[in-house]
Motif scaffolding. Structure first.
Motif, PDB file in Angstrom:
ATOM      1  N   LEU A 175      24.759 -69.512  14.672  1.00 41.18           N
ATOM      2  CA  LEU A 175      25.406 -69.816  13.410  1.00 41.18           C
ATOM      3  C   LEU A 175      24.474 -69.435  12.251  1.00 41.18           C
ATOM      4  O   LEU A 175      23.257 -69.567  12.331  1.00 41.18           O
ATOM      5  N   TYR A 176      25.043 -68.940  11.106  1.00 42.26           N
ATOM      6  CA  TYR A 176      24.277 -68.611   9.914  1.00 42.26           C
ATOM      7  C   TYR A 176      24.392 -69.759   8.937  1.00 42.26           C
ATOM      8  O   TYR A 176      25.501 -70.186   8.605  1.00 42.26           O
ATOM      9  N   GLN A 177      23.288 -70.292   8.513  1.00 44.21           N
ATOM     10  CA  GLN A 177      23.309 -71.401   7.589  1.00 44.21           C
ATOM     11  C   GLN A 177      23.274 -70.875   6.152  1.00 44.21           C
ATOM     12  O   GLN A 177      22.495 -69.988   5.816  1.00 44.21           O
ATOM     13  N   ASN A 178      24.099 -71.422   5.259  1.00 43.78           N
ATOM     14  CA  ASN A 178      24.161 -70.999   3.865  1.00 43.78           C
ATOM     15  C   ASN A 178      22.842 -71.285   3.155  1.00 43.78           C
ATOM     16  O   ASN A 178      22.198 -72.305   3.372  1.00 43.78           O
ATOM     17  N   VAL A 179      22.444 -70.328   2.279  1.00 41.03           N
ATOM     18  CA  VAL A 179      21.227 -70.480   1.492  1.00 41.03           C
ATOM     19  C   VAL A 179      21.631 -70.900   0.089  1.00 41.03           C
ATOM     20  O   VAL A 179      22.586 -70.353  -0.475  1.00 41.03           O
ATOM     21  N   PRO A 180      20.951 -71.856  -0.543  1.00 40.06           N
ATOM     22  CA  PRO A 180      21.299 -72.260  -1.904  1.00 40.06           C
ATOM     23  C   PRO A 180      21.252 -71.058  -2.846  1.00 40.06           C
ATOM     24  O   PRO A 180      20.330 -70.245  -2.794  1.00 40.06           O
ATOM     25  N   PRO A 181      22.257 -70.880  -3.676  1.00 40.54           N
ATOM     26  CA  PRO A 181      22.296 -69.723  -4.570  1.00 40.54           C
ATOM     27  C   PRO A 181      21.139 -69.732  -5.556  1.00 40.54           C
ATOM     28  O   PRO A 181      20.697 -70.786  -5.997  1.00 40.54           O
TER      29      PRO A 181
ATOM     30  N   ARG B  63      19.348 -61.850 -13.656  1.00 42.30           N
ATOM     31  CA  ARG B  63      20.352 -62.849 -13.248  1.00 42.30           C
ATOM     32  C   ARG B  63      21.469 -62.188 -12.438  1.00 42.30           C
ATOM     33  O   ARG B  63      22.002 -62.781 -11.498  1.00 42.30           O
ATOM     34  N   ASN B  64      21.800 -60.959 -12.793  1.00 43.12           N
ATOM     35  CA  ASN B  64      22.841 -60.251 -12.050  1.00 43.12           C
ATOM     36  C   ASN B  64      22.373 -59.956 -10.621  1.00 43.12           C
ATOM     37  O   ASN B  64      23.138 -60.124  -9.651  1.00 43.12           O
ATOM     38  N   ARG B  65      21.101 -59.551 -10.464  1.00 38.74           N
ATOM     39  CA  ARG B  65      20.568 -59.308  -9.120  1.00 38.74           C
ATOM     40  C   ARG B  65      20.548 -60.606  -8.309  1.00 38.74           C
ATOM     41  O   ARG B  65      20.855 -60.609  -7.107  1.00 38.74           O
ATOM     42  N   ALA B  66      20.185 -61.701  -8.957  1.00 32.69           N
ATOM     43  CA  ALA B  66      20.136 -62.977  -8.253  1.00 32.69           C
ATOM     44  C   ALA B  66      21.528 -63.398  -7.789  1.00 32.69           C
ATOM     45  O   ALA B  66      21.695 -63.928  -6.686  1.00 32.69           O
ATOM     46  N   ARG B  67      22.544 -63.161  -8.613  1.00 36.54           N
ATOM     47  CA  ARG B  67      23.908 -63.511  -8.213  1.00 36.54           C
ATOM     48  C   ARG B  67      24.365 -62.680  -7.023  1.00 36.54           C
ATOM     49  O   ARG B  67      25.002 -63.187  -6.098  1.00 36.54           O
ATOM     50  N   ARG B  68      24.042 -61.394  -7.034  1.00 36.79           N
ATOM     51  CA  ARG B  68      24.431 -60.544  -5.907  1.00 36.79           C
ATOM     52  C   ARG B  68      23.720 -60.980  -4.626  1.00 36.79           C
ATOM     53  O   ARG B  68      24.319 -61.010  -3.551  1.00 36.79           O
ATOM     54  N   ALA B  69      22.419 -61.324  -4.752  1.00 35.18           N
ATOM     55  CA  ALA B  69      21.676 -61.768  -3.581  1.00 35.18           C
ATOM     56  C   ALA B  69      22.246 -63.074  -3.029  1.00 35.18           C
ATOM     57  O   ALA B  69      22.352 -63.263  -1.815  1.00 35.18           O
TER      58      ALA B  69
ATOM     59  N   ALA C 185      23.868 -63.644   0.660  1.00 36.01           N
ATOM     60  CA  ALA C 185      23.341 -64.662   1.557  1.00 36.01           C
ATOM     61  C   ALA C 185      24.422 -65.626   2.018  1.00 36.01           C
ATOM     62  O   ALA C 185      24.462 -66.038   3.182  1.00 36.01           O
ATOM     63  N   SER C 186      25.344 -65.996   1.126  1.00 35.22           N
ATOM     64  CA  SER C 186      26.398 -66.945   1.508  1.00 35.22           C
ATOM     65  C   SER C 186      27.404 -66.313   2.454  1.00 35.22           C
ATOM     66  O   SER C 186      28.028 -66.996   3.260  1.00 35.22           O
ATOM     67  N   ALA C 187      27.560 -64.986   2.409  1.00 37.04           N
ATOM     68  CA  ALA C 187      28.511 -64.312   3.294  1.00 37.04           C
ATOM     69  C   ALA C 187      27.926 -64.083   4.677  1.00 37.04           C
ATOM     70  O   ALA C 187      28.650 -63.779   5.618  1.00 37.04           O
ATOM     71  N   GLY C 188      26.626 -64.212   4.835  1.00 37.48           N
ATOM     72  CA  GLY C 188      25.989 -63.984   6.134  1.00 37.48           C
ATOM     73  C   GLY C 188      25.576 -62.556   6.284  1.00 37.48           C
ATOM     74  O   GLY C 188      26.208 -61.649   5.747  1.00 37.48           O
TER      75      GLY C 188
END
Length: 227
Positions: free
Chosen positions: A2-8, A191-197, A201-204
């Motif tokens: 399972l992939y665990q979600n990373v805090p944005p 901030r845009n790069r951080a949002r994409r990352a 990460a949330s999609a796995g």
């Protein structure tokens, strides 16, 4: 597995937007202050005389100077408006007081004018001195009359000096705007790069698989059905 979600991650702080705006405002304010400071020293560039008459002027540098007819001005609280007068109707003589030698005066090769607040002037004579010191400027009407009274200013190219301090002020303003915009743009990009990352990460990660559901229980043996 399972992939665990990373805090944005939000990236650079939004406070940097405020910093960028403040840098821009600071550039505008400092540029205006520089312009005001330079303008306040205008009288230090120029030596004023009233003609017809003879006055001593002190020239601090060996350089080329210009004599201007300041046809719209205020001197000692008195307004002067002599736009219609012809300053070249006077006879001009410039003499080095230390040596008694005359200084050659000539008509300027370009039509140099300036307008600064309530002061308007036009170049009428140019000359070059080899050494600084006191010089005697005499300007009289050939027929001996004393009117109209004209205000002359003597300096080292007021137009060039004015352009220099205007460019200096604009450089300060432009520098503030450039640095401020750079801070804002880099903050937005970070901030845009951080949002994409965070979205990635949330999609796995690619190829992530999840374990199959548990198998269904086997059917009961024959004859053991529930009554």
């Amino acid at each position: 597995m399972l992939y665990q979600n990373v805090p944005p991650r939000s990236g650079p702080s939004t406070a940097l937007y405020v910093l960028g705006a403040l840098v821009i405002v600071a550039g505008l304010v400092l540029g205006g202050m520089q312009c005001r400071k330079e303008f306040s020293t205008l009288n230090e560039w120029l030596t004023y005389v009233t003609v017809p008459g003879t006055e001593t002027i002190t020239l601090s540098e060996a350089a080329k100077y210009t004599i201007y007819h300041e046809h719209e001005t205020i001197r000692d609280g008195k307004p002067y408006s002599t736009t219609g007068a012809d300053p070249r109707a006077l006879d001009y003589v410039l003499t080095n007081k230390a040596t008694g030698e005359p200084v050659s005066l000539s008509v300027p090769s370009t039509n140099e004018t300036y307008t600064l607040m309530q002061q308007k002037g036009v170049a009428i004579m140019v000359f070059t001195i080899a050494e600084p010191g006191d010089y005697e400027l005499s300007a009289t009407y050939p027929d001996g009359r004393t009117e109209p009274t004209l205000v002359l200013s003597v300096g080292q190219g007021i137009v060039k000096r004015t352009l220099n301090w205007i460019m200096k002020s604009l450089a300060i303003v432009g520098g503030g705007i450039l640095v401020g915009l750079l801070i804002i743009i880099l903050t937005a990009a970070g901030r845009n790069r951080a949002r994409r990352a965070a979205y990635t990460a949330s999609a796995g990660p690619p190829g992530t698989t999840f374990p199959p559901p548990p198998p269904a229980p086997p059917p009961p043996p024959p004859g053991t059905g529930v009554q």
